[in-house]
Each structure stands twice: as structure tokens, then as C-alpha cells.
Design a protein around this motif. Structure first.
Motif, mmCIF file in Angstrom:
data_model
loop_
_atom_site.group_PDB
_atom_site.id
_atom_site.type_symbol
_atom_site.label_atom_id
_atom_site.label_comp_id
_atom_site.label_asym_id
_atom_site.label_seq_id
_atom_site.Cartn_x
_atom_site.Cartn_y
_atom_site.Cartn_z
ATOM 1 N N PRO A 362 -26.373 58.126 -12.764
ATOM 2 C CA PRO A 362 -27.285 57.317 -12.516
ATOM 3 C C PRO A 362 -27.100 56.479 -11.285
ATOM 4 N N ASP A 363 -27.968 55.965 -10.549
ATOM 5 C CA ASP A 363 -28.072 55.251 -9.177
ATOM 6 C C ASP A 363 -27.050 54.231 -9.235
ATOM 7 N N ASP A 364 -26.766 53.410 -10.450
ATOM 8 C CA ASP A 364 -25.896 52.088 -10.264
ATOM 9 C C ASP A 364 -24.501 52.613 -10.264
ATOM 10 N N THR A 365 -24.007 53.591 -10.622
ATOM 11 C CA THR A 365 -22.606 54.330 -10.641
ATOM 12 C C THR A 365 -22.385 55.180 -9.740
ATOM 13 N N LEU A 366 -23.217 55.489 -8.623
ATOM 14 C CA LEU A 366 -23.040 56.379 -7.676
ATOM 15 C C LEU A 366 -22.047 55.867 -6.610
ATOM 16 N N ASP A 367 -20.952 56.689 -6.313
ATOM 17 C CA ASP A 367 -20.126 56.388 -5.138
ATOM 18 C C ASP A 367 -19.549 57.541 -4.402
ATOM 19 N N LEU A 368 -18.864 57.429 -3.469
ATOM 20 C CA LEU A 368 -18.529 58.737 -2.631
ATOM 21 C C LEU A 368 -17.435 59.563 -3.310
ATOM 22 N N GLN A 369 -16.797 58.988 -4.222
ATOM 23 C CA GLN A 369 -15.641 59.762 -4.994
ATOM 24 C C GLN A 369 -16.347 60.981 -5.520
ATOM 25 N N TRP A 370 -17.221 60.790 -6.308
ATOM 26 C CA TRP A 370 -17.815 61.777 -7.179
ATOM 27 C C TRP A 370 -19.640 61.541 -6.972
ATOM 28 N N PRO A 371 -20.129 61.948 -5.857
ATOM 29 C CA PRO A 371 -21.394 61.874 -5.466
ATOM 30 C C PRO A 371 -22.252 62.986 -5.924
ATOM 31 N N ASP A 372 -23.522 62.909 -6.364
ATOM 32 C CA ASP A 372 -24.330 63.786 -6.534
ATOM 33 C C ASP A 372 -25.714 63.455 -6.625
ATOM 34 N N ALA A 373 -26.615 64.399 -6.635
ATOM 35 C CA ALA A 373 -27.966 64.217 -6.726
ATOM 36 C C ALA A 373 -28.684 65.356 -7.404
ATOM 37 N N ASP A 374 -29.890 65.549 -7.812
ATOM 38 C CA ASP A 374 -30.596 66.622 -8.408
ATOM 39 C C ASP A 374 -30.551 67.736 -7.252
ATOM 40 N N LYS A 375 -30.434 68.819 -7.771
ATOM 41 C CA LYS A 375 -30.038 70.085 -6.980
ATOM 42 C C LYS A 375 -31.095 71.322 -7.341
ATOM 43 N N LYS A 376 -31.425 72.153 -6.392
ATOM 44 C CA LYS A 376 -32.287 73.532 -6.627
ATOM 45 C C LYS A 376 -31.198 74.415 -6.033
ATOM 46 N N VAL A 377 -30.887 75.437 -6.750
ATOM 47 C CA VAL A 377 -29.807 76.555 -6.368
ATOM 48 C C VAL A 377 -30.468 77.697 -6.434
ATOM 49 N N TYR A 378 -30.407 78.358 -5.075
ATOM 50 C CA TYR A 378 -31.172 79.632 -4.741
ATOM 51 C C TYR A 378 -30.112 80.668 -4.772
ATOM 52 N N SER A 379 -30.176 81.759 -5.213
ATOM 53 C CA SER A 379 -29.180 82.891 -4.858
ATOM 54 C C SER A 379 -29.957 84.266 -4.737
ATOM 55 N N ILE A 380 -29.289 85.158 -3.915
ATOM 56 C CA ILE A 380 -29.669 86.451 -3.579
ATOM 57 C C ILE A 380 -28.145 87.343 -3.643
ATOM 58 N N GLY A 381 -28.416 88.736 -4.203
ATOM 59 C CA GLY A 381 -27.272 89.202 -4.126
ATOM 60 C C GLY A 381 -27.477 90.817 -4.067
ATOM 61 N N ALA A 382 -26.489 91.781 -4.076
ATOM 62 C CA ALA A 382 -26.708 93.186 -4.040
ATOM 63 C C ALA A 382 -25.372 93.602 -4.625
ATOM 64 N N GLY A 383 -25.590 94.973 -5.259
ATOM 65 C CA GLY A 383 -24.431 95.645 -5.713
ATOM 66 C C GLY A 383 -24.460 97.192 -5.209
ATOM 67 N N PHE A 384 -23.382 97.627 -4.876
ATOM 68 C CA PHE A 384 -23.226 98.788 -4.328
ATOM 69 C C PHE A 384 -22.063 99.762 -5.091
ATOM 70 N N ASN A 385 -22.935 100.718 -5.650
ATOM 71 C CA ASN A 385 -22.172 101.766 -6.683
ATOM 72 C C ASN A 385 -21.623 102.828 -6.254
#
Length: 402
Positions: A362-385
């Protein structure tokens, strides 16, 4: 013997407003699972099933070895950082993360023991964070809170699965781990340098600060994973995994450097547990070359109201407090993860993934030791057999919202 060699390149690049960065969690273990956005509980057919769903080990035929590394580049810009109220009001300023490139290796081996049992042994880091900010307060006022912090857990997980029926398998794994935590920061003191928690300015008008550095380790801790995998029909598979809470008891050293340059050292300790998780997924595979999966991951971030670092008598005498107490009051989160995989031909497989990761802080306990916010994570990959071995690669991008 079937071997899978995994080469994982994960770049975590983000821009944030205010003081936000990545919270303690894993963004993937193994290239394939990472490329699928961690939507892997109903797939889990390599040695890293020991983490995602140990029941999935029953799918492995023969023997399999996997090894790889995540290379992580945190790029985080802070804008509009402002201190309001009191004598220490500070106009908005901009600064950015000064962290080095991080490397997180992982290794696993799995094999079928007989028609019913399969075994795996995997080594990985299920939790991790490491941040370095500008330590000069004139360039980063947040250094009075924290300018460097880390929190890591490394684990070795033996896991065993049992094929109950042709459609149902169960599994269990036990993670034997080690955890490390630490932080460095300037603390505002009174004019005589007597109190770390003092909030009065020096008579000259200058802000006087003491430096605090902590380093702690929990040499031995453990947790367990339990999983179930059930194939409803040939095209639909369900996966469910429970990862237990891990009781971490840290001990280490603390240093307090006063404004006059005198260094006081002593013993410190902290009890702060790694949270439990539940991951559930459904995989749809309409034919052999294509599959999609959707997972939900619940994390029990609300296990602790505060993070308390207890000080010995030497440090208490300097700090004028029995412990360093950081308010947390984190909230439980639910992540929604998606992954898709398509086998183009016998040589090439392509993958893509996405998940939304709401912050527990929450906003009221945010600090620089363990900061965070909502995140969107995208990934692309490939496998070579290449027959007896496979080379997998993935690129992951994390967009941190304001």
C-alpha cells in the motif's frame, strides 16, 4: 538420455513514477516456463516441475537435464520524488536505479524411475531482490531511507511424483534453502548525533545523518511443494500447486557510523517468513503443435505487519531504540498468467507469455528498501530442437505502472 540445455536471457526494464521497483518474487525458473509467462502448473514437464508442479514429473520419459541462467538488467527511473511536511520538506527531484546487471542461474535433473514414479532434483532462486540507488542525499533524498537493499533465497528441491491413473498424478517436493538479507541507508539524527530517530535539524541548518548497514543470513530453512495434475480429456489438463510458507530466522551483523565517523558494530536478528502460494492452471492443447495455458497465482503477502530488525545492547545504546521497525501491512495478491506455445516444425518452437502482477504494497508503507508497483510482464521465446538436446531462449520485459 534426453538433455535439455536452457539459455535464458531476461531483461527487466521498467520506468516508474515515484519510488517504485520490483518486489521480491520470481519472474520465471527455466527458459520455457519464463517464456510462457509462468503459466506452467498444467504443463510442468521438465526438471523445474519441482517448483511449478511436482506432479508433472510423471510426464517425463527417460532422463532429462536442464541448466540455464537469467540475466536481469533493472532500469528504473524515479520522477517527482518529494518530501512533504516538517523541517525536511524537499522539492520534487528525479533520480534512477544504479544497480548492476544481476545473474540468476538454475539447474535441474529428472528421470523416470518406473511406470509409476519419477524423480527430480532442481536448484534455483524462488525469491530475490537486489537494488542500488544513488547514495548521495544531495542527488537522492531517498537515501535517508535506503540506498541499497537485497533479499534472496536459494534452494535445492528434490521432488517425487506418482502416477495414480493414466489421467491423474500427484507430486511433492521439499526445498532446502538459504536466505540472505541486508540494507544500507542514511538516518537523520539530532544535532549531537545522539538519536537515529531524531528529526530536528542541526543548529547550523544542515541535516546530520548516521549510516546504518545490515547484513543477515538464515543458513538453513525449508518449505515444501505439493501438486496435482489431472487430464480431463486428451486436450485439457488441470494443474494445482501449493507452496508452503518458509520460516526464515536471520542473524548477522550491523554497523552504525555516527556523524563524527565513529563506527559501532553489533549483532542483529530478524524473523521474516517467505509467503505461501497457490497456483492453479488449465492447459488446452487442440493438437500436438499448439497449446495455451491460463494460471492464477495467489500469494500470501499479508503474513507480516512489519519487518523488525532486533539490535543488541551495543547498537541499542547508539540507536536509542531496541529494533529497527519497518511497517509493511502488505496485501495478498492474485496474478493472472497466460502462455502460448506453437511448434513451427521439428526444429523450431515459438512461445509468448503475459501476466499482470498487482503490488502487495500500500502507498502508506512504500519505501526504497522494498519498493513496488503494479506491473505488466511480457515475454517471447523460442526453442531449437537438435534431437538429443534443446536450446531455449527468452526475452522478458516488465512495465511498471505509475
Amino acid at each position: 538420455m534426453v538433455k535439455r540445455f536452457v539459455v535464458t536471457i531476461v531483461a527487466v526494464c521498467a520506468t516508474a513514477h515515484m519510488a517504485y521497483a520490483g518486489c521480491v518474487d520470481t519472474y520465471g525458473i527455466g527458459s520455457r516456463a519464463t517464456a510462457l509467462g509462468g503459466a506452467y502448473a498444467a504443463t510442468a514437464d521438465d526438471p523445474f516441475a519441482a517448483y511449478y508442479n511436482p506432479a508433472g514429473l510423471s510426464q517425463i520419459e527417460g532422463k532429462m537435464m536442464a541448466t540455464g541462467v537469467h540475466v536481469i538488467e533493472p532500469t528504473i527511473e524515479i520522477s517527482g520524488f518529494e518530501v512533504v511536511g516538517g523541517n525536511f520538506a524537499k522539492d520534487p527531484e528525479d533520480f534512477e536505479l544504479d544497480s548492476k546487471i544481476l545473474v540468476a542461474p538454475h539447474l535441474g535433473y529428472a528421470q523416470k524411475l518406473n511406470d509409476r514414479f519419477a524423480f527430480a532434483l532442481s536448484v534455483y532462486a524462488p525469491w530475490g531482490l537486489e537494488l542500488e540507488w544513488e547514495d548521495e542525499p544531495t542527488k537522492n533524498y531517498g537515501a535517508y531511507n535506503t540506498y541499497e537493499s537485497y533479499y534472496k533465497r536459494f534452494g535445492v528441491t528434490p521432488a517425487l511424483s506418482y502416477q495414480v491413473t493414466d489421467n491423474l498424478s500427484v507430486g511433492v517436493g521439499v526445498t532446502i534453502g538459504r536466505s540472505d538479507a541486508g540494507a544500507s541507508g542514511h538516518k537523520i539524527v539530532d544535532g549531537d548525533g545522539n538519536s537515529i530517530n531524531g528529526i530536528s535539524k542541526h543548529p547550523s541548518g544542515a541535516i546530520v545523518s548516521a549510516d546504518i548497514e545490515t547484513e543477515m543470513t538464515d543458513d538453513f530453512n525449508y518449505s515444501y511443494n505439493v501438486g496435482v495434475m489431472y487430464k480431463i480429456r486428451e486436450t485439457v489438463t488441470l494443474g494445482l500447486t501449493y507452496r508452503s510458507e518458509c520460516d526464515a530466522e536471520f542473524e548477522g551483523d550491523g554497523d552504525i557510523t555516527t556523524p563524527t565517523g565513529v563506527v559501532y558494530s553489533g549483532d542483529i536478528s530478524m524473523d521474516y517468513n517467505h509467503p505461501q502460494q497457490v497456483q492453479a492452471g488449465v492447459r488446452y492443447q487442440p493438437h500436438d503443435r499448439f497449446s495455451v495455458e491460463c494460471d492464477v497465482v495467489w500469494t500470501d503477502w499479508s503474513i507480516g505487519d512489519s519487518q523488525v530488525v532486533a539490535l543488541d545492547k551495543t547498537l541499542q545504546a547508539v540507536a536509542k531504540v531496541p529494533a529497527l521497525d519497518f511497517a509493511r501491512d502488505w496485501e495478498d495478491t492474485k496474478q493472472l498468467r497466460f502462455g502460448a506455445e506453437y511448434m513451427v516444425n521439428d526444429l523450431l518452437t515459438i512461445r509468448a507469455g503475459y501476466f499482470y502482477d498487482p503490488t502487495p504494497i500500500p502507498d502508506d508503507t512504500l519505501d526504497l528498501q522494498w519498493p513496488d508497483a503494479d506491473k505488466k510482464v511480457y515475454s517471447i521465446g523460442a526453442g531449437f530442437n537438435f534431437g538429443s538436446f534443446t536450446v531455449d531462449a527468452v526475452f522478458q520485459y516488465t512495465d511498471i505502472e505509475k
